[in-house]
Scaffold this motif. Structure first.
Motif, PDB file in Angstrom:
ATOM      1  N   ALA A 111       0.810  -1.220   0.000  1.00  0.00           N
ATOM      2  CA  ALA A 111       0.000   0.000   0.000  1.00  0.00           C
ATOM      3  C   ALA A 111       0.838   1.263   0.000  1.00  0.00           C
ATOM      4  O   ALA A 111       0.289   2.363   0.055  1.00  0.00           O
ATOM      5  N   LEU A 112       2.153   1.154  -0.058  1.00  0.00           N
ATOM      6  CA  LEU A 112       3.001   2.338  -0.039  1.00  0.00           C
ATOM      7  C   LEU A 112       2.814   3.145  -1.316  1.00  0.00           C
ATOM      8  O   LEU A 112       2.617   2.602  -2.400  1.00  0.00           O
ATOM      9  N   ARG A 113       2.899   4.462  -1.162  1.00  0.00           N
ATOM     10  CA  ARG A 113       2.749   5.366  -2.291  1.00  0.00           C
ATOM     11  C   ARG A 113       3.940   6.328  -2.332  1.00  0.00           C
ATOM     12  O   ARG A 113       4.501   6.665  -1.297  1.00  0.00           O
ATOM     13  N   PRO A 114       4.320   6.779  -3.526  1.00  0.00           N
ATOM     14  CA  PRO A 114       5.424   7.740  -3.617  1.00  0.00           C
ATOM     15  C   PRO A 114       5.140   8.987  -2.792  1.00  0.00           C
ATOM     16  O   PRO A 114       4.019   9.485  -2.753  1.00  0.00           O
ATOM     17  N   GLY A 115       6.174   9.467  -2.113  1.00  0.00           N
ATOM     18  CA  GLY A 115       6.040  10.643  -1.270  1.00  0.00           C
ATOM     19  C   GLY A 115       5.806  10.328   0.188  1.00  0.00           C
ATOM     20  O   GLY A 115       5.944  11.217   1.043  1.00  0.00           O
ATOM     21  N   THR A 116       5.460   9.085   0.517  1.00  0.00           N
ATOM     22  CA  THR A 116       5.256   8.700   1.915  1.00  0.00           C
ATOM     23  C   THR A 116       6.591   8.716   2.655  1.00  0.00           C
ATOM     24  O   THR A 116       7.577   8.162   2.192  1.00  0.00           O
ATOM     25  N   TYR A 117       6.611   9.366   3.811  1.00  0.00           N
ATOM     26  CA  TYR A 117       7.834   9.464   4.619  1.00  0.00           C
ATOM     27  C   TYR A 117       7.747   8.454   5.756  1.00  0.00           C
ATOM     28  O   TYR A 117       6.811   8.497   6.555  1.00  0.00           O
ATOM     29  N   LEU A 118       8.684   7.511   5.797  1.00  0.00           N
ATOM     30  CA  LEU A 118       8.604   6.410   6.743  1.00  0.00           C
ATOM     31  C   LEU A 118       9.922   6.223   7.491  1.00  0.00           C
ATOM     32  O   LEU A 118      11.000   6.529   6.976  1.00  0.00           O
ATOM     33  N   GLU A 119       9.793   5.690   8.710  1.00  0.00           N
ATOM     34  CA  GLU A 119      10.964   5.231   9.457  1.00  0.00           C
ATOM     35  C   GLU A 119      11.175   3.752   9.154  1.00  0.00           C
ATOM     36  O   GLU A 119      10.218   2.981   9.079  1.00  0.00           O
ATOM     37  N   GLY A 120      12.406   3.372   8.941  1.00  0.00           N
ATOM     38  CA  GLY A 120      12.720   1.990   8.600  1.00  0.00           C
ATOM     39  C   GLY A 120      13.918   1.478   9.359  1.00  0.00           C
ATOM     40  O   GLY A 120      14.656   2.234   9.995  1.00  0.00           O
ATOM     41  N   ARG A 121      14.099   0.169   9.276  1.00  0.00           N
ATOM     42  CA  ARG A 121      15.191  -0.504   9.968  1.00  0.00           C
ATOM     43  C   ARG A 121      16.051  -1.208   8.918  1.00  0.00           C
ATOM     44  O   ARG A 121      15.546  -2.008   8.120  1.00  0.00           O
ATOM     45  N   ILE A 122      17.340  -0.901   8.931  1.00  0.00           N
ATOM     46  CA  ILE A 122      18.294  -1.520   8.014  1.00  0.00           C
ATOM     47  C   ILE A 122      19.098  -2.544   8.806  1.00  0.00           C
ATOM     48  O   ILE A 122      19.850  -2.183   9.715  1.00  0.00           O
ATOM     49  N   ASN A 123      18.910  -3.822   8.486  1.00  0.00           N
ATOM     50  CA  ASN A 123      19.623  -4.884   9.187  1.00  0.00           C
ATOM     51  C   ASN A 123      21.009  -5.052   8.566  1.00  0.00           C
ATOM     52  O   ASN A 123      21.141  -5.387   7.389  1.00  0.00           O
ATOM     53  N   THR A 124      22.024  -4.830   9.377  1.00  0.00           N
ATOM     54  CA  THR A 124      23.397  -4.856   8.866  1.00  0.00           C
ATOM     55  C   THR A 124      24.183  -6.075   9.322  1.00  0.00           C
ATOM     56  O   THR A 124      25.405  -6.109   9.199  1.00  0.00           O
ATOM     57  N   GLY A 125      23.514  -7.097   9.894  1.00  0.00           N
ATOM     58  CA  GLY A 125      24.202  -8.326  10.283  1.00  0.00           C
ATOM     59  C   GLY A 125      24.384  -8.437  11.781  1.00  0.00           C
ATOM     60  O   GLY A 125      23.736  -7.736  12.567  1.00  0.00           O
ATOM     61  N   LEU A 126      25.289  -9.325  12.216  1.00  0.00           N
ATOM     62  CA  LEU A 126      25.564  -9.553  13.635  1.00  0.00           C
ATOM     63  C   LEU A 126      26.832  -8.824  14.045  1.00  0.00           C
ATOM     64  O   LEU A 126      27.799  -8.746  13.292  1.00  0.00           O
ATOM     65  N   ALA A 127      26.813  -8.310  15.291  1.00  0.00           N
ATOM     66  CA  ALA A 127      27.986  -7.615  15.822  1.00  0.00           C
ATOM     67  C   ALA A 127      28.027  -7.813  17.335  1.00  0.00           C
ATOM     68  O   ALA A 127      26.989  -7.943  17.988  1.00  0.00           O
ATOM     69  N   THR A 128      29.218  -7.849  17.915  1.00  0.00           N
ATOM     70  CA  THR A 128      29.392  -7.952  19.358  1.00  0.00           C
ATOM     71  C   THR A 128      29.532  -6.544  19.913  1.00  0.00           C
ATOM     72  O   THR A 128      30.522  -5.844  19.632  1.00  0.00           O
ATOM     73  N   VAL A 129      28.547  -6.125  20.694  1.00  0.00           N
ATOM     74  CA  VAL A 129      28.468  -4.741  21.152  1.00  0.00           C
ATOM     75  C   VAL A 129      28.062  -4.706  22.627  1.00  0.00           C
ATOM     76  O   VAL A 129      27.523  -5.686  23.158  1.00  0.00           O
ATOM     77  N   PRO A 130      28.305  -3.586  23.325  1.00  0.00           N
ATOM     78  CA  PRO A 130      27.818  -3.437  24.705  1.00  0.00           C
ATOM     79  C   PRO A 130      26.295  -3.345  24.711  1.00  0.00           C
ATOM     80  O   PRO A 130      25.709  -2.617  23.906  1.00  0.00           O
TER      81      PRO A 130
END
Length: 375
Positions: A267-286
Motif C-alpha cells: 500500500a506504499l505510495r510515492p512521497g510517503t515518509y517512513l521510518e525503517g530498519r536496516i539490518n546490517t548483520g551480527l555484531a558484538t556490542v555493549p
C-alpha cells in the motif's frame, strides 16, 4: 544486714529497664524508605545489528512525458492517475488535421517524383539502345543519364519530406514509452500545448524505492544486499533490499543516501515518509536489558547503582534492539550495574536496595505508598 523491701523493688525495676534497652539495641535496623530493585551489568554480546533511519518512498525512475509539437490542441486524454499502462499504449492525442494534410501533400509529391524518375530511366534505356546503333550522339546520352540521376534525387528529397510529415503526424499521438503507472496527469482535453511541456508523469515499471539519509558514521556499516524493514500506515510489514549506497556524503549535512528497492511495496505510495530498519548483520556490542532503558526529558537513559546503593541517571546513545537487549553506543562503561526492574520509579540520587532477580514481588515497587521516592 537486712535490705529494705523498697530498695529491692527499685533495683529490680532498674535491671528490667536495662534489659529492655539492651534488647532494643540488639535488634537489626531495617530501612523501609528505600526501593527494592534488580540490576544487571553492561556486557558485550552478539546482537543483530540494525540502523534506524527515516526517508521518503519514491519512484526508482519517474518519466516526464510531453509532446514535440507546439500550438496543437489536445483532443483526448486516455489515462488517469494511478492507472497501469503497457508500452505502446496511447496516452493522449492531439488535433492532427493540419498534420494529416501536410502528410497527404508530401505523399503526393513523392508519387510525382517517383513517376518522373521512372520516365527518366525509360528514356535512358531507349537512348542507350539508340546510341548502340549510333543514332544519337554521346552528349545526348550523357544528358539522359543526368536526367535520370536528377529524377532519382528528387525521389529521395520527396521521400524524406514524406517521412518528416509522417513523423510530425505520429507526434500527435503520445504513447507510453515503457510499462508503468501514471503518477500525475497535468493536461485536460481542449488544452493547447507547447513542445516540451510536461503533460503526464509515468513511474517506469511501477518500481518504488526507499531513500534514507544516514550520518557518515552509520553510512559505512550499510552494504548493498542488506535487508530493510518498513511498516505502512496500516502496520503491514514491507521488506526491501539495499540496492546502492552513495559513495560520499554531503559537505553541508554530513549525510549520505541509502537506496533500497521495494519489490512488493503493497500500500506504499510515492512521497510517503517512513521510518525503517536496516539490518546490517551480527555484531558484538555493549548491551543492557531493554527494561533498563527509560525516557527522561525525551532522551533514553539508565540508572547506574554505585557501591553505596545510590543511583545516578546516565543518558545513553541507544543503538539496535534485539531479543530483549539494547545496544549502548555511548554513555556507559562496560561492567556498570544498571537498574532493570524498578527503573521507571526512580529519580537521580535515590537510594535503593538491590535484591536478587527472583525476588519479583519485592523488586520494582516502592516499599510503601508513604515512602515512595520523591521526583
Amino acid at each position: 544486714m537486712r535490705v529494705p523491701l523498697k530498695t529491692w523493688s527499685i533495683a529490680l525495676a532498674a535491671a528490667l529497664t536495662l534489659a529492655a534497652c539492651g534488647g532494643e539495641e540488639a535488634e537489626p535496623a531495617t530501612d523501609t524508605s528505600t526501593m527494592a530493585v534488580t540490576t544487571a551489568p553492561v556486557v558485550r554480546r552478539e546482537l543483530a545489528s540494525a540502523i534506524t533511519a527515516s526517508g521518503p518512498v519514491t519512484a526508482v525512475e519517474e518519466m516526464q512525458l510531453g509532446v514535440e509539437l507546439s500550438g496543437q490542441r489536445v483532443t483526448s486524454v486516455n489515462v488517469d492517475e494511478g492507472e497501469a499502462v503497457a508500452r505502446g499504449d496511447v496516452l493522449l492525442t492531439l488535433d492532427a488535421r493540419t498534420l494529416e494534410s501536410d502528410l497527404a501533400q508530401a505523399q503526393a509529391a513523392l508519387r510525382e517524383a517517383e513517376a518522373g524518375a521512372a520516365l527518366a530511366r525509360s528514356n535512358l534505356n531507349r537512348g542507350e539502345q539508340l546510341a548502340g546503333g549510333q543514332y544519337i550522339s554521346a552528349s545526348a546520352l550523357d544528358e539522359l543519364r543526368a536526367a535520370r540521376t536528377q529524377a532519382e534525387a528528387r525521389v529521395g528529397t520527396a521521400r524524406a519530406a514524406r517521412d518528416a510529415a509522417q513523423l510530425r503526424r505520429d507526434f500527435a499521438t503520445l504513447r507510453a514509452p515503457a510499462h508503468g503507472v501514471i503518477s500525475a496527469r497535468l493536461v485536460q482535453p481542449g488544452q493547447v500545448v507547447a513542445a516540451g511541456s510536461e503533460l503526464l508523469r509515468l513511474i517506469k515499471d511501477g518500481a518504488l524505492e526507499w531513500r534514507a539519509e544516514l550520518p557518515a558514521a552509520d553510512l559505512g556499516a550499510v552494504e548493498p544486499g542488506d535487508r530493510v524493514e518498513l511498516r505502512d500506515r496500516n502496520g503491514a510489514m514491507v521488506t526491501g533490499v539495499v540496492r546502492a549506497v552513495s559513495p560520499g556524503v554531503d559537505a553541508a549535512s554530513r549525510t549520505g543516501t541509502v537506496f533500497a528497492d521495494l519489490p512488493d511495496p503493497g500500500a506504499l505510495r510515492p512521497g510517503t515518509y517512513l521510518e525503517g530498519r536496516i539490518n546490517t548483520g551480527l555484531a558484538t556490542v555493549p548491551v543492557v536489558p531493554d527494561e533498563a532503558v527509560v525516557l527522561r526529558d525525551g532522551f533514553p537513559s539508565v540508572f547506574v547503582v554505585d557501591g553505596e546503593g545510590t543511583v545516578s541517571i546516565k543518558r545513553i546513545e541507544r543503538g539496535a534492539a534485539d531479543n530483549g537487549y539494547v545496544e549502548v553506543r555511548g554513555g556507559l562503561a562496560e561492567g556498570a550495574q544498571v537498574v532493570t526492574r524498578g527503573a521507571g520509579f526512580l529519580a537521580d540520587g535515590d537510594r535503593v536496595r538491590v535484591v536478587a532477580p527472583n525476588a519479583a514481588g519485592e523488586a520494582a515497587t516502592p516499599a510503601t505508598a508513604d515512602t515512595a521516592p520523591a521526583r
